[in-house]
Design an enzyme around this catalytic site. Structure first.
Site, short mmCIF file in Angstrom:
data_model
loop_
_atom_site.label_atom_id
_atom_site.label_comp_id
_atom_site.label_asym_id
_atom_site.label_seq_id
_atom_site.Cartn_x
_atom_site.Cartn_y
_atom_site.Cartn_z
N LYS A 168 43.82 48.40 43.67
CA LYS A 168 43.97 49.71 43.44
C LYS A 168 44.91 49.97 44.89
O LYS A 168 45.88 51.38 44.25
CB LYS A 168 42.41 50.09 43.84
CG LYS A 168 40.98 50.40 42.36
CD LYS A 168 42.10 50.64 41.30
CE LYS A 168 41.13 50.94 40.18
NZ LYS A 168 41.12 50.48 39.15
N TYR A 220 38.81 44.62 45.75
CA TYR A 220 39.38 46.00 45.09
C TYR A 220 40.06 46.56 45.70
O TYR A 220 40.91 47.35 44.27
CB TYR A 220 37.84 46.38 44.99
CG TYR A 220 37.78 47.73 44.19
CD1 TYR A 220 37.91 47.76 42.58
CD2 TYR A 220 37.86 48.74 44.31
CE1 TYR A 220 38.54 48.38 41.84
CE2 TYR A 220 37.92 50.13 43.96
CZ TYR A 220 37.72 49.95 42.39
OH TYR A 220 37.59 50.52 41.58
N ASP A 239 42.75 42.83 25.14
CA ASP A 239 42.32 42.82 26.37
C ASP A 239 43.73 43.03 27.46
O ASP A 239 44.99 42.04 27.40
CB ASP A 239 42.25 40.95 26.65
CG ASP A 239 41.89 40.29 28.25
OD1 ASP A 239 42.01 41.17 29.61
OD2 ASP A 239 41.47 39.49 28.74
N VAL A 240 43.99 43.93 28.51
CA VAL A 240 45.07 44.31 29.13
C VAL A 240 45.47 43.42 29.73
O VAL A 240 46.24 43.60 30.13
CB VAL A 240 45.17 45.93 28.90
CG1 VAL A 240 44.56 47.19 28.36
CG2 VAL A 240 43.94 45.37 30.42
N SER A 257 42.09 55.10 42.52
CA SER A 257 40.16 55.18 43.32
C SER A 257 40.41 55.30 44.30
O SER A 257 42.24 55.13 44.88
CB SER A 257 40.05 53.57 43.43
OG SER A 257 39.43 53.97 44.14
#
Length: 254
Positions: A156, A152, A61-62, A139
Site C-alpha cells: 500500500k 501489506y 485477474d488484474v 490504505s
C-alpha cells in the site's frame, strides 16, 4: 445528482466491499459501469442490483498483464471511451516477514501493486483522450506502519507514492490521479479483524469518531475524487479514517 451521466467507469475488485459500494454509488449518479473481479458470481450479484443497460461484468485477474490489456481493449470496443478508473482490487496478509514465504509476497504484490500498474498503464491513453481520472484504493497502512503487517504495508505504500508520481506525470495531460486511504472498513477482506480478539472495540476506541467505516463511507470519498467537484484535486492520498490520523500517536490523557 447525475455527476457521472454519460461517463464510463471501470472498477476493479467490484464484487464486494468498497468496490461494490462504489459501483452502487457511481451507478446511482448515472455512470455506465464495467465491473471487474476474479469471481463471476460475486460480480453478477452486484450487477443484478444495477441498471442492466449501464452495467457490464468482465471477470479478470488484474495481476495478469495480458488479461488486463484484453480487458481494456474490450471496454473501448464496447463503449468507445473510458472516463474513470477505480483501482480497488486488493488483498491483505498478516504476519511477521520472517514467517512470510515468497509465494505470499508475490501474491500480495501481484494484486495490490502489479494490478494497479497494469490497469493504469492500459487505461492512461484512453483517460488522456477523455480527460478522465484515476482513483486508487490505498490504505492508512500505506501512510504509516502497522504491527505485523509489513508486506501489506509495503504494497500500500507503493500505491500511495505511485499515485503521487502519476499525478505529476499526467496532470498536463488533463488526467487527475488520487487515492483514498481507508482505515478499518467492514469488508470481506477485513472480516478476520472484526472477529478476532475484540479488535473492533479496540479500533473504535482509537477512532475519534468512535466507529469503523462502512464501504459506503469510502465509496462516497471515491465518488467525490472521481467527480468534477474535485477538478482541482490531484496527487492526494485522502485518509478516510474517522479522524485516526489527526492523532500524533500519544494516548488519550483526558
Amino acid at each position: 445528482m447525475e455527476r457521472f451521466k454519460d461517463k464510463v467507469a471501470l472498477i476493479t475488485g467490484a464484487g464486494s466491499g468498497i468496490g461494490a459500494a462504489t459501483a452502487r454509488r457511481l451507478s446511482d449518479e448515472g455512470a455506465t459501469l464495467v465491473l471487474v473481479g476474479r469471481t463471476q458470481d460475486k460480480l453478477d450479484a452486484v450487477a443484478a442490483e444495477l441498471p442492466a443497460e449501464r452495467t457490464t461484468v468482465i471477470p479478470a485477474d488484474v495481476a495478469d498483464a495480458n488479461a488486463v490489456n484484453a480487458l481494456f481493449e474490450r471496454v473501448i470496443a464496447d463503449h468507445g471511451r473510458l472516463d474513470i478508473l477505480v483501482n480497488n482490487a486488493g488483498k491483505a496478509t498478516v504476519g511477521a516477514i520472517t514467517d512470510t514465504d515468497d509465494d505470499t509476497w508475490r501474491q500480495i504484490m501481484g494484486i495490490n501493486v502489479d494490478g494497479v500498474f497494469h490497469c493504469c498503464r492500459a487505461a492512461l491513453p484512453h483517460l488522456i483522450a477523455s480527460k478522465g481520472n484515476i482513483v486508487n484504493t490505498s490504505s492508512v497502512s500505506g501512510i504509516g506502519g502497522d504491527w505485523g503487517m509489513s508486506v501489506y504495508n509495503a504494497s500500500k505504500g507503493a500505491v500511495t507514492n505511485f499515485t503521487r508520481a502519476l499525478a505529476l506525470d499526467h496532470g498536463r495531460d488533463g488526467v487527475r490521479v488520487n487515492a483514498v486511504c481507508p482505515s478499518l472498513t467492514r469488508t470481506d477482506m477485513a472480516s478476520g479483524v472484526f472477529e478476532k480478539n475484540h479488535l473492533l472495540d479496540r479500533f473504535a476506541k482509537r477512532m475519534p469518531l468512535g466507529v469503523g467505516a462502512e464501504p459506503a463511507d469510502v465509496a462516497s470519498a471515491i465518488a467525490f475524487l472521481a467527480s468534477d467537484d474535485a477538478r482541482f484535486v490531484s496527487g492526494v492520498n485522502l485518509p478516510v479514517d474517522g479522524g485516526l490520523m489527526a492523532s500524533n500517536g500519544q494516548p488519550n490523557m483526558g
